[in-house]
Scaffold this active site. Structure first.
Site, PDB file in Angstrom:
ATOM      1  N   LYS A 112      27.535  54.020  30.000  1.00  0.00           N
ATOM      2  CA  LYS A 112      27.765  53.032  31.060  1.00  0.00           C
ATOM      3  C   LYS A 112      26.474  52.661  31.766  1.00  0.00           C
ATOM      4  O   LYS A 112      26.318  51.526  32.212  1.00  0.00           O
ATOM      5  CB  LYS A 112      28.819  53.536  32.050  1.00  0.00           C
ATOM      6  CG  LYS A 112      30.218  53.492  31.466  1.00  0.00           C
ATOM      7  CD  LYS A 112      31.306  53.539  32.517  1.00  0.00           C
ATOM      8  CE  LYS A 112      32.680  53.426  31.883  1.00  0.00           C
ATOM      9  NZ  LYS A 112      33.763  53.896  32.757  1.00  0.00           N
ATOM     10  N   LYS A 194      34.737  52.868  19.449  1.00  0.00           N
ATOM     11  CA  LYS A 194      36.140  52.917  19.870  1.00  0.00           C
ATOM     12  C   LYS A 194      36.606  51.559  20.389  1.00  0.00           C
ATOM     13  O   LYS A 194      35.793  50.764  20.873  1.00  0.00           O
ATOM     14  CB  LYS A 194      36.349  54.007  20.921  1.00  0.00           C
ATOM     15  CG  LYS A 194      35.826  53.657  22.285  1.00  0.00           C
ATOM     16  CD  LYS A 194      36.376  54.580  23.376  1.00  0.00           C
ATOM     17  CE  LYS A 194      35.816  54.101  24.709  1.00  0.00           C
ATOM     18  NZ  LYS A 194      36.203  54.817  25.867  1.00  0.00           N
ATOM     19  N   LYS A 197      38.832  48.474  26.362  1.00  0.00           N
ATOM     20  CA  LYS A 197      39.181  47.315  27.176  1.00  0.00           C
ATOM     21  C   LYS A 197      37.937  46.562  27.609  1.00  0.00           C
ATOM     22  O   LYS A 197      37.922  45.356  27.696  1.00  0.00           O
ATOM     23  CB  LYS A 197      39.895  47.772  28.461  1.00  0.00           C
ATOM     24  CG  LYS A 197      41.346  48.056  28.287  1.00  0.00           C
ATOM     25  CD  LYS A 197      41.960  48.473  29.611  1.00  0.00           C
ATOM     26  CE  LYS A 197      41.538  49.871  30.017  1.00  0.00           C
ATOM     27  NZ  LYS A 197      42.260  50.397  31.171  1.00  0.00           N
TER      28      LYS A 197
HETATM   29  P1  TYM Z   1      40.596  55.064  30.613  1.00  0.00           P
HETATM   30  O1  TYM Z   1      41.247  54.259  31.675  1.00  0.00           O
HETATM   31  O2  TYM Z   1      39.326  54.556  30.027  1.00  0.00           O
HETATM   32  O3  TYM Z   1      41.602  55.279  29.414  1.00  0.00           O
HETATM   33  C1  TYM Z   1      42.925  55.770  29.598  1.00  0.00           C
HETATM   34  C2  TYM Z   1      43.305  56.674  28.443  1.00  0.00           C
HETATM   35  O4  TYM Z   1      43.223  55.964  27.191  1.00  0.00           O
HETATM   36  C3  TYM Z   1      42.466  56.735  26.257  1.00  0.00           C
HETATM   37  N1  TYM Z   1      41.765  55.800  25.352  1.00  0.00           N
HETATM   38  C4  TYM Z   1      41.832  55.838  24.004  1.00  0.00           C
HETATM   39  N2  TYM Z   1      42.500  56.637  23.162  1.00  0.00           N
HETATM   40  C5  TYM Z   1      42.366  56.395  21.832  1.00  0.00           C
HETATM   41  N3  TYM Z   1      41.613  55.396  21.316  1.00  0.00           N
HETATM   42  C6  TYM Z   1      40.914  54.565  22.117  1.00  0.00           C
HETATM   43  N4  TYM Z   1      40.194  53.584  21.618  1.00  0.00           N
HETATM   44  C7  TYM Z   1      41.018  54.763  23.544  1.00  0.00           C
HETATM   45  N5  TYM Z   1      40.485  54.134  24.634  1.00  0.00           N
HETATM   46  C8  TYM Z   1      40.951  54.779  25.722  1.00  0.00           C
HETATM   47  C9  TYM Z   1      41.515  57.549  27.109  1.00  0.00           C
HETATM   48  O5  TYM Z   1      41.048  58.683  26.424  1.00  0.00           O
HETATM   49  C10 TYM Z   1      42.381  57.885  28.309  1.00  0.00           C
HETATM   50  O6  TYM Z   1      43.149  59.038  28.061  1.00  0.00           O
HETATM   51  N6  TYM Z   1      38.299  58.699  33.179  1.00  0.00           N
HETATM   52  C11 TYM Z   1      39.572  58.277  32.618  1.00  0.00           C
HETATM   53  C12 TYM Z   1      40.682  58.164  33.646  1.00  0.00           C
HETATM   54  C13 TYM Z   1      40.902  59.384  34.460  1.00  0.00           C
HETATM   55  C14 TYM Z   1      41.541  60.572  34.063  1.00  0.00           C
HETATM   56  C15 TYM Z   1      41.537  61.420  35.195  1.00  0.00           C
HETATM   57  C16 TYM Z   1      42.119  60.993  32.867  1.00  0.00           C
HETATM   58  C17 TYM Z   1      40.528  59.547  35.761  1.00  0.00           C
HETATM   59  N7  TYM Z   1      40.922  60.779  36.204  1.00  0.00           N
HETATM   60  C18 TYM Z   1      42.079  62.696  35.135  1.00  0.00           C
HETATM   61  C19 TYM Z   1      42.664  62.266  32.811  1.00  0.00           C
HETATM   62  C20 TYM Z   1      42.651  63.092  33.932  1.00  0.00           C
HETATM   63  C21 TYM Z   1      39.391  56.919  31.990  1.00  0.00           C
HETATM   64  O7  TYM Z   1      38.513  56.177  32.338  1.00  0.00           O
HETATM   65  O8  TYM Z   1      40.391  56.573  31.107  1.00  0.00           O
END
Ligand code: TYM
Length: 329
Positions: A112, A194, A197
């Protein structure tokens, strides 16, 4: 019932197919076996420049979306992170138990910072500490996430263990629940990275959960494959393997079974079949989403009843932490 926690960023537009396959789909299923706390993590979202009105709308859309996928806001707890101040308070405390070296090693921070060179803020750096606070506040034993969150989860465990060693068993040490298949869905145009979004709306490589069937079909049709013509799962065939992953998840088949379905089938018809499977699976969620997102009164009610449920658990943990570290009672 054991407690489970996870979060998703309300970053514009609908969640991607990666979010759904890697995480949300499991969030729904796991409700049968765990007490689940799911947070729309708006505080994480401001580590990148954003528009205020859009963020508010995105939070609301994500709430409607999560309910549409099957999160039950009566059994599970579903809330906006910023509405529970304990997250920010515990994050500050945990910052004092996390080393700069640990945070510098985080791949997501490195990626990032490269992408947003004009805004490498301190929040972006300490982002994983806030994530640890999210999880530890709820004493969650399990955290369902995709592969890209593995490193953050390991750091959360390290912080919990470090704190417990100093002050006694305050925190439950969390374990990541990463699905066997679909934990890393790749970008359709560039299967070396990957599906994300933040790849941008115009990106043909990302399927969004609210995409209509014709757009799903055209994105999958244009997905990058290889110069062979055999539908087979292999590291040397990342594009085809990605489509097989997607197909197997939506049909509940193993990769071997999926390969068998397409033995001797050319890439064209294979892609059509994958697109049809995905579109059919998403259509029910999409129509529920349309209904729920139009019902503002219902969404207000969900938030009004769930925020205090989340806050009650979080405040109890925070209070125990403050006692242990010596803040005046
Ligand atoms: P975020 O919002 O980027 O993504 C949400 C969830 O989607 C999963 N994910 C994927 N899984 C498979 N293939 C992909 N291409 C893919 N892109 C996204 C992510 O692994 C995630 O599980 N930091 C985290 C949010 C967060 C969080 C937490 C998660 C904040 N606090 C505490 C768990 C526990 C995030 O940005 O996810």
């Amino acid at each position: 019932m054991k407690t489970l926690f996870s979060g998703i960023q309300p970053s514009g537009g609908a969640p991607s197919l990666g979010n759904y396959v890697g995480a949300l789909r499991n969030w729904v299923k796991l409700q049968e076996r765990y007490f689940c706390v799911y947070s729309i993590v708006d505080m994480h979202a401001i580590t990148i420049r954003h528009d205020a009105a859009e963020l508010r709308k995105n939070c609301r859309d994500m709430l409607a979306f999560l309910i549409a996928t099957g999160i039950d806001p009566e059994a599970s707890v579903l809330y906006y992170q910023s509405a529970v101040p304990a997250h920010a308070e515990l994050a500050w405390i945990l910052n004092c138990y996390t080393y700069m070296g640990e945070l510098s090693r985080m791949t997501q921070f490195k990626e990032k910072s490269k992408k947003h060179q004009d805004n490498i803020n301190a929040g972006l750096f300490t982002y994983p500490v806030l994530q640890a606070a999210d999880i530890l506040l709820y004493n969650a034993g399990f955290v369902p996430v995709g592969e890209d969150q593995r490193q953050h989860l390991e750091l959360s465990r390290d912080i919990a263990i470090r704190f417990n060693n100093m002050y006694g068993d305050v925190f439950t040490v969390p374990e990541a629940l990463i699905p066997e298949s679909g934990a890393k869905i790749k970008n359709l145009q560039d299967p070396s990275r990957k599906m994300s979004k933040s790849d941008g709306d115009g990106d043909q490589g990302v399927i969004y959960m609210l995409d209509p069937p014709d757009s799903i079909a055209s994105k999958i049709k244009r997905a990058v494959t290889d110069s062979e013509s055999e539908v087979r799962y292999s590291e040397t065939k990342p594009g085809v393997s990605n489509l097989l992953d997607i197909y197997s998840v939506f049909t509940d088949k193993t990769i071997a079974e999926a390969e068998k379905d397409f033995a001797g089938v050319k890439y064209g018809p294979f892609k059509n079949a994958v697109a049809e499977t995905v579109a059919a699976a998403l259509s029910a969620i999409q129509s529920r989403y349309r209904e729920i997102s139009a019902d503002s009164a219902y969404l207000d009610k969900v938030i009004a009843s769930n925020t205090p449920r989340a806050a009650a658990i979080a405040e109890k943990t925070l209070k125990a932490v403050k006692e242990r570290i010596g803040f005046p009672l």
